[in-house]
Design an enzyme around this catalytic site. Structure first.
Site, PDB file in Angstrom:
ATOM      1  N   GLU A 264       0.820  -1.217   0.000  1.00 36.72           N
ATOM      2  CA  GLU A 264       0.000   0.000   0.000  1.00 36.72           C
ATOM      3  C   GLU A 264       0.849   1.261   0.000  1.00 36.72           C
ATOM      4  O   GLU A 264       0.361   2.345   0.307  1.00 36.72           O
ATOM      5  CB  GLU A 264      -0.959   0.004   1.202  1.00 36.72           C
ATOM      6  CG  GLU A 264      -1.952  -1.145   1.160  1.00 36.72           C
ATOM      7  CD  GLU A 264      -3.045  -1.033   2.215  1.00 36.72           C
ATOM      8  OE1 GLU A 264      -3.162   0.013   2.872  1.00 36.72           O
ATOM      9  OE2 GLU A 264      -3.787  -2.002   2.368  1.00 36.72           O
TER      10      GLU A 264
ATOM     11  N   LYS B 154     -15.834  -0.983   4.151  1.00 39.94           N
ATOM     12  CA  LYS B 154     -15.249  -1.322   2.851  1.00 39.94           C
ATOM     13  C   LYS B 154     -16.369  -1.805   1.935  1.00 39.94           C
ATOM     14  O   LYS B 154     -16.937  -2.881   2.178  1.00 39.94           O
ATOM     15  CB  LYS B 154     -14.233  -2.454   3.017  1.00 39.94           C
ATOM     16  CG  LYS B 154     -12.957  -2.080   3.764  1.00 39.94           C
ATOM     17  CD  LYS B 154     -12.154  -3.331   4.079  1.00 39.94           C
ATOM     18  CE  LYS B 154     -10.727  -3.022   4.465  1.00 39.94           C
ATOM     19  NZ  LYS B 154     -10.013  -4.218   4.987  1.00 39.94           N
TER      20      LYS B 154
HETATM   21  P1  PGA Z   1      -6.809  -5.866   2.731  1.00 41.42           P
HETATM   22  O1  PGA Z   1      -6.301  -5.157   4.036  1.00 41.42           O
HETATM   23  O2  PGA Z   1      -7.396  -4.832   1.824  1.00 41.42           O
HETATM   24  O3  PGA Z   1      -5.599  -6.530   2.184  1.00 41.42           O
HETATM   25  O4  PGA Z   1      -7.839  -6.891   3.171  1.00 41.42           O
HETATM   26  C1  PGA Z   1      -6.699  -3.911   4.465  1.00 41.42           C
HETATM   27  C2  PGA Z   1      -7.095  -3.935   5.919  1.00 41.42           C
HETATM   28  O5  PGA Z   1      -6.954  -4.968   6.608  1.00 41.42           O
HETATM   29  O6  PGA Z   1      -7.608  -2.949   6.408  1.00 41.42           O
HETATM   30 ZN    ZN Z   2      -7.853  -4.108   8.516  1.00 36.70          ZN
END
Ligand code: PGA
Ligand code: ZN
Length: 429
Positions: A206, A338
Site C-alpha cells: 500500500e 469497505k
Molecule cells: P486488505 O487489508 O485490503 O488486504 O484486506 C486492508 C485492511 O486490513 O484494512
Molecule cells: Zn484491517
C-alpha cells in the site's frame, strides 16, 4: 422510460495495483449519462466478506476474473435493463436477489460492487453533480480525516513484521490540506530515518515503507522520531493508528508474533497492546484481536475503548447485522467500512448508518489491491464519514484518492473542512 433509465451495462477486465485482473463496470443511461467503477481487492480478508469471483487455474495465479466479467454482460445486464439508476436501493436489491447466495459467490462481490458503484456514478452524471453531492454530502463539503500508512507489514509486506499497518492521523490539523501536508512530511522523514539506519528496502503493497525492523515495537520509536523530525508534536499534532489485523496471526485465542518470537493468549496480546497505548501516542487500533475472538475484543474495548478507537474490520466485515450485535456486546467502538466487503452500496451505507446509530465512528476504507477508482472518497464525503483510510502516501492508486479529496475541497474554494472534534470522542480524554 425516463432519462435516468439504464440502457446498457457492460463488464470489462482491467488490472489492479498488484498487477492482478479486476472487474470494471460501465453503466449507460437513456440520456447518454455514463458511470464507471472498478472493484478493489483485499489480501487480508475477513472470512465473512463477500467473495470475489476468481477463475482459478494457472493463469495469473488463479486471480483472473473472466467469469465475473461475463456474469455482468450475460446475467446482470439483462436484469438491470430498464431500471431507474436513481433508485440505488432497487438496483442493489436486484443484484442481491440475482446472486441469491449469502456470500455473493455466484455473481462475485467484485462484479456486484463494480456494478453497484457504476450505477451511482451514472445517476450522479445524470443529475450533473459530483458523486459526493449526489449522495447527500453537505455544502460546503466536509472532508474525512485521513488515516495514512507509514510502514506496511503483515500480509502486505511478506509478513516482515506481524502488525499490518503503522499509520498516522493528523489529529491537530486545521483542515484536510494541512493533514496531507503534515503526513507527507512524516512519510518523508520516516524514509530518511530508515535510509540513515541503512534500513531502506523499498515499499510494501500500500506504499508504506518496507518494515525492516527487528521487533514489531521498533516501528513506534521510528514513527515518533519521524513525527518530531517533521517539526510536529507526537500525540497533539500527529498520532499513531494501528491495524493489527490479528486474524492473520491468531485464531482460537492463541496468537503468534513471529517477528518477536512470542506466543500468547488473548489476554497476553491485549496486555501488550495496552502497554503500547500507554507508551506511545496510539489513538486507534484496528482488529486488535482475531475475528473469532469476540470476548477478547469486548474485554479490550471495555478496558481502553473510552480513550482509544477500537476498529472492527475482519470481525464486522461492513455488515449492519454484525455491527448491531457487536455494539450490543460492547465489542469495538468504530466500524471499518469497505464497500466490497458487503457487495453493494446500499448495504455499505446501511453498515455505516448502523455504526453512526450506535454512537460509533466509521472509517471508509480502500483495499490493499486498488486502482485509479476514487469512488470511496466520494462515499466518505457524501455520507459524512469522519475518517478515511487509503494506505500510504506513495503510489498513484493511493494518491488518486488523496488528490480527489483535494479536488472536492477545491470545488468550494476551501482547504477541506474537517469534522468537528466531537466526531472523535475517543481522543478527547
Ligand atoms: P486488505 O487489508 O485490503 O488486504 O484486506 C486492508 C485492511 O486490513 O484494512
Ligand atoms: Zn484491517
Amino acid at each position: 422510460m425516463s432519462a435516468s433509465t439504464i440502457a446498457a451495462v457492460r463488464g470489462y477486465r482491467v488490472w489492479d495495483s498488484r498487477g492482478r485482473p479486476t472487474v470494471e463496470a460501465e453503466v449507460r443511461l437513456v440520456d447518454g449519462s455514463v458511470g464507471h467503477a472498478i472493484a478493489p481487492a483485499g489480501a487480508s480478508r475477513g472470512s465473512g466478506e463477500a467473495k470475489d469471483l476468481r477463475d482459478g487455474g494457472l493463469p495469473f495465479g488463479g486471480y483472473d476474473v473472466r467469469d465475473a466479467v461475463d456474469g455482468i454482460d450475460t446475467t446482470i445486464a439483462p436484469s438491470l435493463d430498464g431500471l431507474d439508476a436513481t433508485d440505488q436501493a432497487a438496483i442493489d436489491r436486484t443484484l442481491i436477489d440475482l446472486d441469491g447466495t449469502a456470500d455473493r459467490s455466484r455473481l462475485g462481490g467484485n462484479a456486484m460492487i463494480a456494478v453497484s458503484m457504476a450505477v451511482a456514478h451514472a445517476a450522479a452524471a445524470h443529475a450533473a453533480m459530483p458523486l459526493w453531492q449526489w449522495l447527500g454530502g453537505s455544502t460546503p463539503p466536509q472532508l474525512p480525516l485521513p488515516e495514512i500508512q507509514i510502514f506496511g507489514g503483515g500480509a502486505h509486506a511478506g509478513r516482515r513484521v506481524d502488525i499490518q499497518d503503522f499509520m498516522v492521523v493528523a489529529v491537530g490539523a486545521d483542515d484536510y490540506t494541512e493533514a496531507l501536508d503534515w503526513t507527507a512530511e512524516v512519510y518523508r522523514c520516516a524514509g530518511e530515518l530508515m535510509a540513515n539506519d541503512s534500513r531502506l528496502y523499498g515499499i510494501a503493497d500500500e506504499g508504506g515503507w518496507w518494515p525492516a525492523f527487528d521487533t514489531n515495537e521498533d516501528a513506534f520509536a521510528v514513527l515518533v522520531r519521524a513525527i518530531e523530525w517533521a517539526g510536529l508534536i507526537p500525540g497533539d499534532d500527529v498520532a499513531i493508528a494501528l491495524d493489527v489485523a490479528a486474524s492473520e496471526f491468531g485464531q482460537g485465542g492463541r496468537y503468534r508474533l513471529a517477528r518477536d518470537g512470542s506466543d500468547m493468549d488473548s489476554d497476553g496480546l491485549a496486555e501488550l497492546l495496552v502497554r503500547w497505548v500507554e507508551q506511545y501516542p496510539i489513538i486507534s487500533i484496528e482488529d486488535p484481536l482475531a475475528e473469532d475472538d469476540e470476548s477478547g475484543l469486548t474485554k479490550l474495548t471495555r478496558a481502553i475503548g473510552d480513550r482509544v478507537q477500537i476498529v472492527g474490520d475482519d470481525y464486522l466485515v461492513t455488515n449492519a447485522g454484525r455491527i448491531t450485535e457487536a455494539a450490543a456486546k460492547g465489542a469495538c467502538n468504530t466500524a471499518l467500512i469497505k464497500p466490497n466487503q458487503s457487495g453493494t452500496l446500499t448495504e455499505t451505507l446501511d453498515a455505516l448508518r448502523t455504526a453512526h446509530g450506535a454512537g460509533w465512528g466509521a472509517i471508509v476504507s480502500a483495499r490493499s489491491g486498488e486502482t485509479e477508482d476514487v469512488t470511496i472518497v466520494h462515499l466518505a464525503v457524501g455520507w459524512n464519514a469522519a475518517q478515511i483510510k487509503v494506505g500510504s502516501f506513495a503510489r498513484s492508486e493511493r494518491l488518486a484518492k488523496w488528490n480527489e479529496g483535494l479536488r472536492i475541497a477545491r470545488c468550494d474554494g476551501g482547504r477541506g473542512r474537517l469534522p468537528p472534534r466531537s466526531a472523535f470522542p475517543w481522543w478527547q480524554k
